[in-house]
Design a protein around this motif. Structure first.
Motif, PDB file in Angstrom:
ATOM      1  N   ARG A 237       0.823  -1.203   0.000  1.00  0.00           N
ATOM      2  CA  ARG A 237       0.000   0.000   0.000  1.00  0.00           C
ATOM      3  C   ARG A 237       0.867   1.267   0.000  1.00  0.00           C
ATOM      4  N   GLY A 238       1.938   1.224  -0.800  1.00  0.00           N
ATOM      5  CA  GLY A 238       2.788   2.389  -0.961  1.00  0.00           C
ATOM      6  C   GLY A 238       3.778   2.626   0.157  1.00  0.00           C
ATOM      7  N   GLU A 239       3.790   1.746   1.155  1.00  0.00           N
ATOM      8  CA  GLU A 239       4.703   1.909   2.295  1.00  0.00           C
ATOM      9  C   GLU A 239       5.789   0.841   2.233  1.00  0.00           C
ATOM     10  N   GLU A 240       7.044   1.276   2.369  1.00  0.00           N
ATOM     11  CA  GLU A 240       8.170   0.344   2.372  1.00  0.00           C
ATOM     12  C   GLU A 240       8.304  -0.246   3.771  1.00  0.00           C
ATOM     13  N   ILE A 241       8.142  -1.562   3.884  1.00  0.00           N
ATOM     14  CA  ILE A 241       8.016  -2.177   5.207  1.00  0.00           C
ATOM     15  C   ILE A 241       9.139  -3.159   5.540  1.00  0.00           C
ATOM     16  N   ALA A 242       9.982  -3.490   4.570  1.00  0.00           N
ATOM     17  CA  ALA A 242      11.014  -4.487   4.859  1.00  0.00           C
ATOM     18  C   ALA A 242      12.098  -4.436   3.798  1.00  0.00           C
ATOM     19  N   MET A 243      13.235  -5.021   4.127  1.00  0.00           N
ATOM     20  CA  MET A 243      14.319  -5.126   3.145  1.00  0.00           C
ATOM     21  C   MET A 243      15.242  -6.263   3.546  1.00  0.00           C
ATOM     22  N   VAL A 244      16.016  -6.716   2.558  1.00  0.00           N
ATOM     23  CA  VAL A 244      17.069  -7.702   2.780  1.00  0.00           C
ATOM     24  C   VAL A 244      18.235  -7.339   1.884  1.00  0.00           C
ATOM     25  N   LEU A 245      19.460  -7.574   2.383  1.00  0.00           N
ATOM     26  CA  LEU A 245      20.656  -7.247   1.619  1.00  0.00           C
ATOM     27  C   LEU A 245      21.683  -8.348   1.823  1.00  0.00           C
ATOM     28  N   GLU A 264      22.062  -7.605   6.038  1.00  0.00           N
ATOM     29  CA  GLU A 264      20.983  -6.884   6.712  1.00  0.00           C
ATOM     30  C   GLU A 264      19.647  -7.520   6.371  1.00  0.00           C
ATOM     31  N   ALA A 265      18.745  -7.516   7.338  1.00  0.00           N
ATOM     32  CA  ALA A 265      17.369  -7.939   7.119  1.00  0.00           C
ATOM     33  C   ALA A 265      16.501  -7.199   8.130  1.00  0.00           C
ATOM     34  N   TYR A 266      15.395  -6.668   7.664  1.00  0.00           N
ATOM     35  CA  TYR A 266      14.548  -5.888   8.578  1.00  0.00           C
ATOM     36  C   TYR A 266      13.102  -5.941   8.102  1.00  0.00           C
ATOM     37  N   VAL A 267      12.194  -6.062   9.069  1.00  0.00           N
ATOM     38  CA  VAL A 267      10.762  -5.976   8.821  1.00  0.00           C
ATOM     39  C   VAL A 267      10.183  -5.027   9.861  1.00  0.00           C
ATOM     40  N   GLU A 268       9.388  -4.082   9.429  1.00  0.00           N
ATOM     41  CA  GLU A 268       8.754  -3.159  10.371  1.00  0.00           C
ATOM     42  C   GLU A 268       7.937  -3.943  11.404  1.00  0.00           C
ATOM     43  N   PRO A 269       7.971  -3.520  12.657  1.00  0.00           N
ATOM     44  CA  PRO A 269       7.238  -4.257  13.700  1.00  0.00           C
ATOM     45  C   PRO A 269       5.779  -4.518  13.365  1.00  0.00           C
ATOM     46  N   SER A 270       5.115  -3.562  12.703  1.00  0.00           N
ATOM     47  CA  SER A 270       3.694  -3.716  12.399  1.00  0.00           C
ATOM     48  C   SER A 270       3.423  -4.792  11.356  1.00  0.00           C
ATOM     49  N   ALA A 271       4.483  -5.220  10.622  1.00  0.00           N
ATOM     50  CA  ALA A 271       4.304  -6.219   9.564  1.00  0.00           C
ATOM     51  C   ALA A 271       4.889  -7.568   9.935  1.00  0.00           C
ATOM     52  N   ARG A 272       5.370  -7.727  11.140  1.00  0.00           N
ATOM     53  CA  ARG A 272       5.987  -8.992  11.533  1.00  0.00           C
ATOM     54  C   ARG A 272       4.935 -10.073  11.801  1.00  0.00           C
ATOM     55  N   GLY A 273       5.360 -11.304  11.603  1.00  0.00           N
ATOM     56  CA  GLY A 273       4.470 -12.427  11.832  1.00  0.00           C
ATOM     57  C   GLY A 273       3.595 -12.790  10.652  1.00  0.00           C
ATOM     58  N   GLU A 274       3.774 -12.120   9.514  1.00  0.00           N
ATOM     59  CA  GLU A 274       2.958 -12.397   8.334  1.00  0.00           C
ATOM     60  C   GLU A 274       3.705 -13.192   7.271  1.00  0.00           C
ATOM     61  N   GLY A 275       4.999 -13.426   7.461  1.00  0.00           N
ATOM     62  CA  GLY A 275       5.769 -14.151   6.460  1.00  0.00           C
ATOM     63  C   GLY A 275       6.543 -13.278   5.509  1.00  0.00           C
ATOM     64  N   VAL A 276       6.626 -11.963   5.786  1.00  0.00           N
ATOM     65  CA  VAL A 276       7.344 -11.045   4.892  1.00  0.00           C
ATOM     66  C   VAL A 276       8.815 -11.430   4.797  1.00  0.00           C
TER      67      VAL A 276
END
Length: 338
Positions: A237-245, A264-276
């Motif tokens: 929905r237009g928001e960048e929520i995670a990345m991997v490098l 590096e690997a990061y997922v925004e707290p609000s998007a965790r637990g969904e399999g991102v």
């Protein structure tokens, strides 16, 4: 029982190399893990020879009753600037026993290590280096003697085989993934810094200096233009929520050739637990396989409530540890004050 010790000098390097290769062949990994991973290059002559040229090295050897070398220990100083991104994971004034930095005789590991460490640690403490690290392969042979001296598993080094595309993780509704490039440095840097900043929390309690976090935001500029590296950003929905490098890994005794490292690997707290994270990792693994890589490595804090459970769950298995011992800072005070 006290073991006789003496300085380790250049003339002793050939014997030290023999001892290291012999010790490492026993300590590399438990037999149960030897069937599923390729071994990294040991290169005892290269590791020990290079180590002995490091400025400030503190090194000594253990001797048997006839004066023969039966083990050795070498630690080098680590000094980092406050704004060095490396200081986010490593105490800026510490000491490290790297791969190639020690070898012990079978059956007397703890006894010999205790005498060697007593000599080396005395000099390190005199230099006000109160945080001591050691890199070891996974397995009781390598870790138990250090545990007897108060060292604990602080960082875990995990490895996973990269295979041809198989069953892919279930998609996440509305998730889009794109390859990151040089223009994405602000986003990649922001998420890398946010991931690191969370290491201040329980139970890691790792200081994350703001100067080093600022430097981390720019740290991956070269990686984003290097075709040997890969980075991806997930959006919804237009928001960048995670990345991997991922970046090329440096081969060492527990890291084989043709390996990339999960930098590096990061997922925004609000998007965790969904399999991102699994979707991003699958994307990185597919790229790695297509580019000739057959292994991927990752490092995480053993006390991390998230990483310590997540990375083993997705397939990483421990092949090495960074052990650490932190001495009481009062040890540098006036005699009798501790």
């Amino acid at each position: 029982m006290t073991v006789a010790t003496a300085p380790l000098t250049a003339e002793h390097i050939p014997l030290a190399v023999q001892r290291y290769d012999r010790w490492f062949s026993r300590a590399r990994r438990p037999p149960s893990q030897r069937s599923w991973l390729a071994d990294g290059p040991v290169r005892g002559d290269e590791l020990v020879g290079r180590l002995h040229a490091v400025p400030g090295l503190e090194a000594c050897r253990a001797l048997d009753g006839d004066g023969n070398l039966i083990g050795y220990l070498a630690a080098h100083p680590v000094t980092l600037a406050p704004d060095d991104p490396a200081s986010l994971r490593t105490h800026p004034r510490s000491a490290l026993v790297p791969y190639g930095g020690h070898a012990l005789p079978g059956g007397r590991e703890t006894e010999v290590l205790r005498s060697l460490y007593a000599k080396v640690a005395e000099r390190l403490v005199a230099d006000r280096r109160l945080v001591h690290y050691v890199h070891v392969p996974a397995g009781e042979i390598a870790t138990a003697p250090w545990a007897d001296l108060g060292f604990g598993r602080e960082l875990v080094h995990g490895l996973m085989a990269v295979k041809a595309r198989g069953r892919q993780p279930r998609g996440v509704e509305g998730l889009g993934i794109r390859r990151a490039g040089p223009g994405d440095l602000p986003q990649v840097g922001r998420m890398a810094a946010e991931s690191s900043r969370r290491q201040r929390e329980s139970a890691m309690f790792q200081p994350q200096p703001e100067g080093a976090l600022a430097a981390l935001r720019l740290h991956y500029a070269d990686a984003l233009v290097d075709p040997r590296c890969g980075a991806w950003i997930a959006s919804r929905r237009g928001e960048e929520i995670a990345m991997v490098l991922v970046v090329p890994a440096t081969p060492d005794p527990v890291t084989p050739e043709s390996c990339v490292e999960l930098a590096e690997a990061y997922v925004e707290p609000s998007a965790r637990g969904e399999g991102v994270s699994r979707v991003l990792l699958a994307t990185a693994l597919a790229w790695a396989y297509d580019n000739g890589h057959r292994y991927i490595s990752a490092r995480w804090h053993s006390a991390s409530p998230l990483a310590a459970g997540h990375w083993p769950a997705v397939g990483f298995r421990p092949v090495g540890y960074r052990l650490s011992r932190v001495l009481d800072a009062r040890i540098g005070g006036a005699p009798g004050s501790y």
